[in-house]
Motif scaffolding. Sequence first.
Motif, PDB file in Angstrom:
ATOM      1  N   LYS A  81      -0.523  26.042 -39.787  1.00  0.00           N
ATOM      2  CA  LYS A  81      -0.903  24.620 -39.783  1.00  0.00           C
ATOM      3  C   LYS A  81      -1.696  24.370 -41.054  1.00  0.00           C
ATOM      4  N   ASP A  82      -1.759  23.123 -41.475  1.00  0.00           N
ATOM      5  CA  ASP A  82      -2.518  22.814 -42.685  1.00  0.00           C
ATOM      6  C   ASP A  82      -4.009  22.870 -42.397  1.00  0.00           C
ATOM      7  N   VAL A  83      -4.695  23.738 -43.107  1.00  0.00           N
ATOM      8  CA  VAL A  83      -6.153  23.781 -42.939  1.00  0.00           C
ATOM      9  C   VAL A  83      -6.817  23.570 -44.293  1.00  0.00           C
ATOM     10  N   THR A  84      -8.085  23.161 -44.255  1.00  0.00           N
ATOM     11  CA  THR A  84      -8.872  23.020 -45.486  1.00  0.00           C
ATOM     12  C   THR A  84      -9.963  24.094 -45.472  1.00  0.00           C
ATOM     13  N   LEU A  85     -10.633  24.247 -46.602  1.00  0.00           N
ATOM     14  CA  LEU A  85     -11.749  25.188 -46.654  1.00  0.00           C
ATOM     15  C   LEU A  85     -12.827  24.761 -45.660  1.00  0.00           C
ATOM     16  N   GLN A  86     -13.024  23.433 -45.544  1.00  0.00           N
ATOM     17  CA  GLN A  86     -14.009  22.892 -44.603  1.00  0.00           C
ATOM     18  C   GLN A  86     -13.647  23.288 -43.167  1.00  0.00           C
ATOM     19  N   ASP A  87     -12.344  23.239 -42.829  1.00  0.00           N
ATOM     20  CA  ASP A  87     -11.915  23.651 -41.482  1.00  0.00           C
ATOM     21  C   ASP A  87     -12.304  25.104 -41.222  1.00  0.00           C
ATOM     22  N   LEU A  88     -12.085  25.950 -42.236  1.00  0.00           N
ATOM     23  CA  LEU A  88     -12.362  27.382 -42.062  1.00  0.00           C
ATOM     24  C   LEU A  88     -13.856  27.622 -41.888  1.00  0.00           C
ATOM     25  N   LEU A  89     -14.645  27.004 -42.789  1.00  0.00           N
ATOM     26  CA  LEU A  89     -16.083  27.298 -42.781  1.00  0.00           C
ATOM     27  C   LEU A  89     -16.825  26.570 -41.664  1.00  0.00           C
ATOM     28  N   SER A  90     -16.290  25.408 -41.252  1.00  0.00           N
ATOM     29  CA  SER A  90     -17.016  24.667 -40.211  1.00  0.00           C
ATOM     30  C   SER A  90     -16.697  25.203 -38.818  1.00  0.00           C
ATOM     31  N   SER A  91     -15.866  26.242 -38.751  1.00  0.00           N
ATOM     32  CA  SER A  91     -15.483  26.752 -37.434  1.00  0.00           C
ATOM     33  C   SER A  91     -16.571  27.603 -36.788  1.00  0.00           C
ATOM     34  N   ALA A  92     -17.617  27.954 -37.543  1.00  0.00           N
ATOM     35  CA  ALA A  92     -18.636  28.860 -36.994  1.00  0.00           C
ATOM     36  C   ALA A  92     -19.424  28.206 -35.874  1.00  0.00           C
ATOM     37  N   SER A  93     -19.617  28.937 -34.795  1.00  0.00           N
ATOM     38  CA  SER A  93     -20.461  28.436 -33.700  1.00  0.00           C
ATOM     39  C   SER A  93     -21.922  28.482 -34.112  1.00  0.00           C
TER      40      SER A  93
END
Lengths: 533, 533
Positions: free
Chosen positions: B240-252
């Motif tokens: 799926k299309d992800v951004t760097l923000q998607d990756l880094l903002s995934s942290a709990s």
Amino acid sequence: MAVGSQGPRQLVLGLLLCALGPSVSQGGKLLLVPADGSHWLSLVGVLQQLQQRGHDIVVLAPEASIYIKEGASYTLKKYPVPFRKEDLEETFASLGFRVFENEPFLQRVVKTYKKVKETSALLLSSCSHLLHNKEVMSSLVESSFDAVLTDPFLPCGAIVAQYLALPVVFFLSALPCSLHFHATQCPNPPSYVPRSLSSNSDHMTFLQRVKNMLIAFIEISLCNVVYSPFVPLASEILQKDVTLQDLLSSASVWLLRGDFVKDYPRPIMPNMVFIGGINCLNKKPLSQEFEAYINASGEHGIVVFSLGSMVSEIPEKKAMEIADALGRIPQTVLWRYTGTPPPNLSKNTILVKWLPQNDLLGHPKTRAFITHSGSHGIYEGICNGVPMVMMPLFGDQMDNAKRMETRGAGVSLNVLEMTSDDLANALKAVINDKRYKENIMRLSSIHKDRPVEPLDLAVFWVEFVMRHKGAPHLRPAAHDLTWYQYHSLDVIGFLLAVVLGVAFITYKSCVFGYQKCFGKKGQAKKSQKSKTH
Amino acid sequence: MAVGSQGPRQLVLGLLLCALGPSVSQGGKLLLVPADGSHWLSLVGVLQQLQQRGHDIVVLAPEASIYIKEGASYTLKKYPVPFRKEDLEETFASLGFRVFENEPFLQRVVKTYKKVKETSALLLSSCSHLLHNKEVMSSLVESSFDAVLTDPFLPCGAIVAQYLALPVVFFLSALPCSLHFHATQCPNPPSYVPRSLSSNSDHMTFLQRVKNMLIAFIEISLCNVVYSPFVPLASEILQKDVTLQDLLSSASVWLLRGDFVKDYPRPIMPNMVFIGGINCLNKKPLSQEFEAYINASGEHGIVVFSLGSMVSEIPEKKAMEIADALGRIPQTVLWRYTGTPPPNLSKNTILVKWLPQNDLLGHPKTRAFITHSGSHGIYEGICNGVPMVMMPLFGDQMDNAKRMETRGAGVSLNVLEMTSDDLANALKAVINDKRYKENIMRLSSIHKDRPVEPLDLAVFWVEFVMRHKGAPHLRPAAHDLTWYQYHSLDVIGFLLAVVLGVAFITYKSCVFGYQKCFGKKGQAKKSQKSKTH
């Protein structure tokens, strides 16, 4: 797999902290300037702990106080005020009673405004009488305290702290009009942080965001009614010009009775310490009277009903509507109510003048909690995992109810507009629809899973401020900027000017260059043309 | 009066936590995706504690790793990569060595850019080889972990976590270019929050604020060099299309190795947990070799000197300058240095291939610490209260040095420009001027006065995320807004349009009204006048 609950570890640690307490702490001297009302009640646990840890505590209170009384864990120092306890009680009671008056909106606003102004004048006069009482003030100077602990709902304690040149810790749920965020220089984006009284959640539609922004614009001027009179008083006493921001931003640490189980996650500041649920910790066994009620309730269990310390009586018509609804559920209802019993009261409803709310909510047979959704009640509901029917009346209660409702932990009703059916249906829903219980249990388990108990955290930070004479390392440099510097408006203006300047010079140079290169040619051609004519 | 120190209480609590640990926690399964280098070293303590508390830990690392080795507290799972350990070592060493090359600014920038690109290509290929390794990835799926713990310096762990649909905890000092603030939606006002590499403190002049703002504008594009190649890789793997923000903002939860003793106070978010100083806790007794050095140093004591794990060799000319300065103080200097000994080395300077930095700094005879001011070293200086001479080399080291210098806890030198005299004077100052010692001791006492030890806090939050399958209650709604919604630009635009619209209509109405009332009269008068002519 199952990852073990923190529960037992917490408990053991809590006990150990208590046991360790006095032996590792040498006594300091703390001055407490509390606010009256329910605000005072949640402070008492902190005072007990601090006293057990060897500190001397002096509580400074007006002679006319409703809740603030002598106590074993502190010395009460009273100062005379020009009103009686009865005046205060009457003022609070009429504020409470007023919320049930169903008047047109504008009339309601005007009356509330007048009432709030009247109440705050009373509280201001109390503060003024303290600050002008030379005897009391000089005895405070002589006592050489280490720090001041105060509820900043009224900034009187902050003025006392500045007068005594002492570090100060604030203990509060929240201040109206986002004042606590302004005072701490905490960013407060109106795009997802709902403003008080907006009834917004953190997910807003476009129009809700417009409403939120408008409230953000006007809320500060709203609070001026209550807070602006304290500014000249403070300036007079401190013999320098101060602003409300000066008074409120003086706190070393803000002990906030909230957390992100009740509140929506948002930006915070390093000197904010979240101690939501601090009022749930002190559990006692139930008295025989209440044990008997619960035992008699059978398999259906009980419902706990209280509208808080300020409202113990409501207009008869509303009381009858409520009584009717309560009669339609099989549970026994324990209702804290001091007014005339409604004539239609059912057999399942027991009126009591006072009830041990937290202890009752902790009983496994408690099925639901009808509450005005004050922050204390909400946390007692969360701690004990009891789904709620909420009837918010004033202040932050609408917001608390909204937060719990969006989390699926209860149903919120408009106490003025609700019918008997609405209340009965809401009660049946939270009792019979398992999702409410599941949601509140999930919130409860998250809320109670924390590295330090809120009471220990509060005690730690009060002692920290006493030990280190403040917490300057937690004070952001934002306090030293003007508003336009904070928002970088001067920098943006400068950069814009540079960009525009460069663009202008480039344009002018191009025009000049063009004229230089082609201008004369053009003119020459022109003049040639005119000659040929 | 003296308010007792928390020290002993902390210690006892820490011990009790350890003792209580395994008995109250049922084992979970944790996947660790670490970054190599010094970043790995501070994770080891957390792993030990988690293993003692009964958790199974799998560490996922490339076959070519410098620091990541087999350990008693975890299972090491290696995956093949297209480079050798030696390539990695050479790359890191040349990055370290490069900082001493005194070249013109632009040449330096271009070379550093190329080097960083080269290094990140190596690290990207490592990540790509992991994610495309079907055998390893499907074994991870089968292992059914509870959570992923990773250092997000490279977002490979975040991609793995999303692939496995697991909650993820980030463990880091900071990300470059304020990426951790962008990813957490944390406000980051450039007016008082110094940008990395700006060498600004939190109190800036107008021109420093201009510089800070300019860096704030361009820093994100700077980081794209390193981070943008991970985005197509992640999109391919996650389908799926992800951004760097998607990756880094995934942290709990973000476990940040910082605090407000080292860092300036600023806005933070509820899912940021500060565990600065976590690397100081593990103290061991000194070996006979080091004991002997200290005993032989006499009344003058010792100075500890290390430029961190990445720099153990420096150009001869610079090494000779340093050796000269070290020879001019009466203290014994223990210098971690693996290069050819400078010919002018004095008798008081002892070269060692490795030194137990934290244990040496904890010795009462240690007078000063010469450090590259990496975050680990800075915290070891703070914990042990040793004033510092700082020679920042790259990354966040300039900022760390600035922070300590503004707090009066050390002197910062430019390693390229400093002379032998500068270093000698700086050393004499921090050793002989009592203010440096007083300031670092004050910082030390504040840093160590905390309600929970950072190691316990880190372990608590990792377990919290495992127990509750994430921490969604700490995720702000800001993540669901576009950038213009977040900044309320649409709302401001709408309100402006309304205000201008109302103003325009009012104006037009007035003009129309005026014409209606006076226009005809005026016309009448005019026509009358013209008639009379």
